[in-house]
Motif scaffolding. Structure first.
Motif, PDB file in Angstrom:
ATOM      1  N   ASN A 317      16.813  17.499   3.748  1.00 32.72           N
ATOM      2  CA  ASN A 317      16.862  16.866   5.072  1.00 32.72           C
ATOM      3  C   ASN A 317      17.623  17.735   6.075  1.00 32.72           C
ATOM      4  OD1 ASN A 317      15.523  14.514   4.061  1.00 32.72           O
ATOM      5  ND2 ASN A 317      17.476  13.810   3.232  1.00 32.72           N
ATOM      6  N   THR A 356      13.871  19.811  -0.315  1.00 32.59           N
ATOM      7  CA  THR A 356      13.017  18.685   0.056  1.00 32.59           C
ATOM      8  C   THR A 356      13.283  18.368   1.527  1.00 32.59           C
ATOM      9  OG1 THR A 356      14.686  17.114  -0.732  1.00 32.59           O
ATOM     10  CG2 THR A 356      12.911  17.662  -2.250  1.00 32.59           C
ATOM     11  N   ASN A 357      12.209  18.096   2.244  1.00 33.64           N
ATOM     12  CA  ASN A 357      12.312  17.787   3.678  1.00 33.64           C
ATOM     13  C   ASN A 357      13.142  18.842   4.420  1.00 33.64           C
ATOM     14  OD1 ASN A 357      10.815  15.268   3.763  1.00 33.64           O
ATOM     15  ND2 ASN A 357      12.515  14.377   2.615  1.00 33.64           N
ATOM     16  N   HIS A 359      12.981  22.226   6.879  1.00 35.00           N
ATOM     17  CA  HIS A 359      12.027  22.811   7.816  1.00 35.00           C
ATOM     18  C   HIS A 359      12.646  24.030   8.504  1.00 35.00           C
ATOM     19  CE1 HIS A 359      14.044  21.261  11.505  1.00 35.00           C
ATOM     20  NE2 HIS A 359      14.424  20.286  10.697  1.00 35.00           N
ATOM     21  N   ALA A 380       8.514  18.167  -1.524  1.00 32.95           N
ATOM     22  CA  ALA A 380       7.880  17.256  -0.567  1.00 32.95           C
ATOM     23  C   ALA A 380       8.547  17.354   0.801  1.00 32.95           C
ATOM     24  CB  ALA A 380       7.971  15.824  -1.088  1.00 32.95           C
ATOM     25  N   GLY A 381       7.721  17.360   1.829  1.00 37.57           N
ATOM     26  CA  GLY A 381       8.220  17.353   3.196  1.00 37.57           C
ATOM     27  C   GLY A 381       8.719  18.679   3.716  1.00 37.57           C
ATOM     28  N   ARG A 383       8.443  22.049   5.556  1.00 36.59           N
ATOM     29  CA  ARG A 383       7.491  22.531   6.558  1.00 36.59           C
ATOM     30  C   ARG A 383       8.055  23.732   7.311  1.00 36.59           C
ATOM     31  NH1 ARG A 383       3.974  17.733   9.262  1.00 36.59           N
ATOM     32  NH2 ARG A 383       3.622  16.509   7.386  1.00 36.59           N
ATOM     33  N   PRO A 408       0.515  11.780   0.103  1.00 38.15           N
ATOM     34  CA  PRO A 408       1.065  10.907   1.148  1.00 38.15           C
ATOM     35  C   PRO A 408       0.325   9.560   1.117  1.00 38.15           C
ATOM     36  CG  PRO A 408       0.523  13.076   1.994  1.00 38.15           C
ATOM     37  CD  PRO A 408      -0.072  13.004   0.632  1.00 38.15           C
ATOM     38  N   PRO A 409       0.980   8.441   1.421  1.00 45.71           N
ATOM     39  CA  PRO A 409       2.359   8.334   1.917  1.00 45.71           C
ATOM     40  C   PRO A 409       3.403   8.215   0.818  1.00 45.71           C
ATOM     41  CG  PRO A 409       1.322   6.196   2.022  1.00 45.71           C
ATOM     42  CD  PRO A 409       0.267   7.138   1.497  1.00 45.71           C
ATOM     43  N   PRO A 412       6.188  12.688   1.495  1.00 47.80           N
ATOM     44  CA  PRO A 412       5.804  13.453   2.693  1.00 47.80           C
ATOM     45  C   PRO A 412       5.158  14.774   2.309  1.00 47.80           C
ATOM     46  CG  PRO A 412       8.188  13.474   2.380  1.00 47.80           C
ATOM     47  CD  PRO A 412       7.645  12.506   1.388  1.00 47.80           C
ATOM     48  N   LEU A 413       4.222  15.222   3.123  1.00 48.43           N
ATOM     49  CA  LEU A 413       3.422  16.402   2.822  1.00 48.43           C
ATOM     50  C   LEU A 413       4.192  17.684   3.118  1.00 48.43           C
ATOM     51  CD1 LEU A 413       0.547  17.299   1.953  1.00 48.43           C
ATOM     52  CD2 LEU A 413      -0.044  17.346   4.389  1.00 48.43           C
TER      53      LEU A 413
END
Length: 706
Positions: A317, A356-357, A359, A380-381, A383, A408-409, A412-413
């Protein structure tokens, strides 16, 4: 500066984090180091010779309270309190040497940067390695009368530390195994101990197991089942019937998880088999580590290291964090008490670096080595992350994982991640079923100009659905990669590039795949497996594959155009499952054989009397066998065309300059031009701009031999 120190500080090996720590000494005190804030923005310096009571604002040791911090843990605490200046990054600069972690680094929302003010972890001097290590040096050796090195490890005896990997001067060493080289074969198949359960026992030949082995519960049996290799613990031995039972099954009760007669296995961590230089054995009960040195190794000079931490870095995150010119080394993995199996791609394993998550995170000119699982796992997630100009090598499993196994859902992709100009080398050292790069449920990712080599399974794997179910795994691009030394006759059913499930807008272009060899079947170049659909493969070159350069298991509406499939040992193209819809269009390709046994260039499984038209479409292709005969499903090319196939194709020598030596440049008047083949630059495949470390990196010692 002595030769050993000079070699390590070049950062070429990056293989001996512990060795570098021993010789690093007071490097950070050198007069050439920059003053406070030399990098702009807000900067913290970290040095193995620093102190966490310092403020970290300079790299100079003499600065006392203004000197570098000692640990990255302290630096992360300071990072969260830094003022963010618009347009200025926050930096954590690592001085040369080994930054040994007591626990993994965890970066979350409090550590995130922004596009204008990213967080950057970098090496003070790219020519001197800054290494983040999850390992520990083992010293205080005594040498016994046989010349073996013995160390007592109280933490092991107390149950606080266990390891199954060991490294000498940055080179992986292996535990004693039976047989020393090659494999045993299952003598006879034994039904599962529980009706309807998975296989959990096998029959062995007399003399292969003994109930008298020291610490029998610590012995591991590695079973090679086509494309994966479960690692099992022994529950019981029946020496009258020559049966070994495992603590748990090797997998579910499916045909591909059966312990059938003739399948291969080895037995690891047998103290009684200890006898080969370079081997080692850890007695968990006594805490005694025994190492048999190689010629020239000395307990006073050779650096022996073992991993402690399961992973080194977690990003969760968070975003806009970069790592530049940093080496990540040494992570631990131990077989669970009940054994371990993963089914396919060693998907259950994590990474030394895991996210994870996350970006907009970047790993630039970094290294990941000497690890027990995958190198980097972008879950997951994740990006817009980038891995570039890096080296991942000496890997317990594979190199890079992108995405997960849930659609998904449910999760998260993962999307828009890039791997560029990166070398992935010497994987599968503990888990031979791992992939060089695995992309699961993920979309619009780009793999470009990488080199992937020395693996025991697939080079690049795309997709994680079977059959024609809907999936979010779309739009992935695999461009200009060089993939070689795959399989090495250790596992089966693999591809240089492997695709699974419906994958619209997926492009496989400009790749070179060389030397794919299987154990019993399925050494393919480009492999369209179950349900692989809506994929375009063009301008690729495959050569010297043990089975065929192209394999379609089943799928629909795929396009294979303008490729060269050369020197498959059995065929150049195979379709193994017939379906009544258009599976693949093949046009403007060159199929080239080089032996009489491969005269049947195409191997197309179909019901008797069933025509190909409307299910496979061949046209404007060129076929040739340098060894002579070309056959088409047992008949002539004329009969093939009379049946409606390849109406505008040719059987003719394509006139490559020297294909046997890997030169696939066409002569100017090649007949391939007449079928619409467009020459492409196959030399572009691989690293776009190799770094010094990539050029110098050697293949690691093999884990398995045939």
């Amino acid at each position: 500066m002595n030769q050993r120190r000079a070699f390590l500080l070049k950062g070429i090996s990056a293989g001996s984090a512990i060795a570098a720590a021993k010789i690093a000494g007071p490097i950070a005190a050198a007069s050439a180091l920059p003053p406070t804030h030399a990098h702009g923005g807000t900067t913290l310096f970290v040095s193995p010779q620093g102190r966490d009571t310092n403020d970290g604002t300079t790299a100079h040791q003499q600065a006392q309270l203004h000197g570098p911090l000692a640990t990255l843990t302290a630096a992360l605490r300071r990072l969260t309190g830094m003022v963010i200046y618009p347009g200025q990054p926050r930096r954590i600069v690592l001085c040369p040497g080994i930054h040994t972690l007591s626990e993994p680094l965890k970066l979350g929302p409090r550590h995130r940067g922004t596009a204008e003010s990213p967080v950057i972890f970098s090496s003070l001097n790219p020519d001197q390695p800054a290494i983040i290590s999850g390992g520990r040096q083992i010293s205080q050796w005594r040498v016994n009368e046989a010349g073996n090195w013995i160390a007592h490890l109280p933490e092991v005896a107390a149950g606080r530390w266990q390891f199954s990997q060991l490294f000498a001067d940055g080179q992986r060493r292996y535990r004693p195994r039976l047989p020393l080289r090659g494999f045993y074969k299952i003598a006879h198949q034994i039904p599962a101990s529980k009706p309807g359960g998975g296989d959990d026992q096998l029959g062995f030949a007399p003399g292969e197991f003994s109930p008298h082995w020291h610490n029998l519960a610590d012995v591991e049996v590695l079973c090679f089942l086509e494309w994966f290799a479960p690692r099992m613990r022994i529950s019981a031995l029946d020496m009258h019937r020559n049966i070994v039972r495992f603590v748990s099954p090797v997998g579910r009760p499916a045909a591909w998880c059966r312990l059938r007669r003739g399948k291969h296995f080895i037995i690891e961590n047998v103290r009684e088999a200890l006898g080969e230089p370079g081997q080692w054995y850890l007695d968990r009960r006594s805490g005694e580590l025994t190492y048999l040195p190689l010629p020239g190794e000395n307990p006073d000079r050779t650096i022996i290291a073992a991993p402690v931490l399961p992973y080194l870095l977690k990003l969760e995150n968070t975003g806009h964090i970069s790592f530049e010119n940093i080496q990540f080394q040494f992570t631990n993995w131990n077989c669970p008490p009940a054994g371990y199996h993963s089914g396919q791609s060693e998907i259950m394993l994590g990474g030394a670096i895991r996210a994870t998550n996350a970006h907009h995170c970047t790993f630039d000119a970094c290294g990941v080595s000497h690890v027990g699982e995958y190198g980097i796992a972008l879950g997951a997630g994740c990006r817009h992350n980038r891995i570039r100009n890096s080296c991942l090598y000496d890997l317990g499993a594979g190199g890079i994982k992108i995405g997960g196994t849930k659609q998904p859902p449910a999760a998260p992709l993962a999307r828009y991640n890039t791997v560029f100009n990166t070398l992935i080398s010497s994987g599968g050292r503990k888990h031979p079923g791992a992939m060089g790069i695995w992309i699961g449920i993920a979309a619009d990712n780009l793999l470009r100009h990488n080199e992937i080599r020395d693996l025991y399974q697939t080079g690049i794997s795309l997709g994680w659905t079977w059959g024609y179910q809907k999936t979010a795994a779309t739009g992935n691009r695999v461009l200009h990669n060089y993939i070689h030394r795959i399989g090495q006759r250790i596992t089966s059913d693999m591809g240089g590039i492997y695709m699974l499930g419906v994958s619209p807008n997926t492009i496989i272009e400009g790749n070179v795949i060389k030397h794919v060899s299987d154990n019993s079947y399925g050494g393919w170049g480009i492999y369209f497996d179950e349900g692989a659909s809506y994929i375009v493969a063009r301008n690729n070159l495959t050569m010297f594959t043990q089975s065929a350069g192209l394999h379609l298991h089943y799928g629909r509406d795929n396009v294979v155009e303008n490729n060269i499939f050369a020197f498959g040992a059995v065929h150049q193209m195979r379709r193994s499952r017939f379906e009544k819809h258009l599976q693949m269009t093949l046009r403007h390709n060159i199929f080239l054989a080089n032996q009489h046994s491969a005269a049947e260039l195409l191997n197309i499984i179909r019901p008797a009397g069933q025509p190909l038209e409307a299910y496979l479409k061949f046209d404007h292709n060129l076929y040739w066998n340098l060894a002579g005969t070309v056959r088409f499903l047992g008949g002539t090319f004329a009969a093939w065309q009379h049946a409606g196939e390849d109406p505008h194709s040719l059987v003719a020598n394509p006139d490559f300059i020297n294909p046997r030596e890997g030169n696939f440049t066409l002569e100017g008047n090649s007949p391939a031009l007449r079928i619409g083949f467009v020459p492409f630059n196959w030399r572009r495949a691989g690293l776009a701009a190799p770094t010094a470390r990539q050029r110098s990196l050697a293949i690691c010692p093999p884990a398995f031999t045939v």
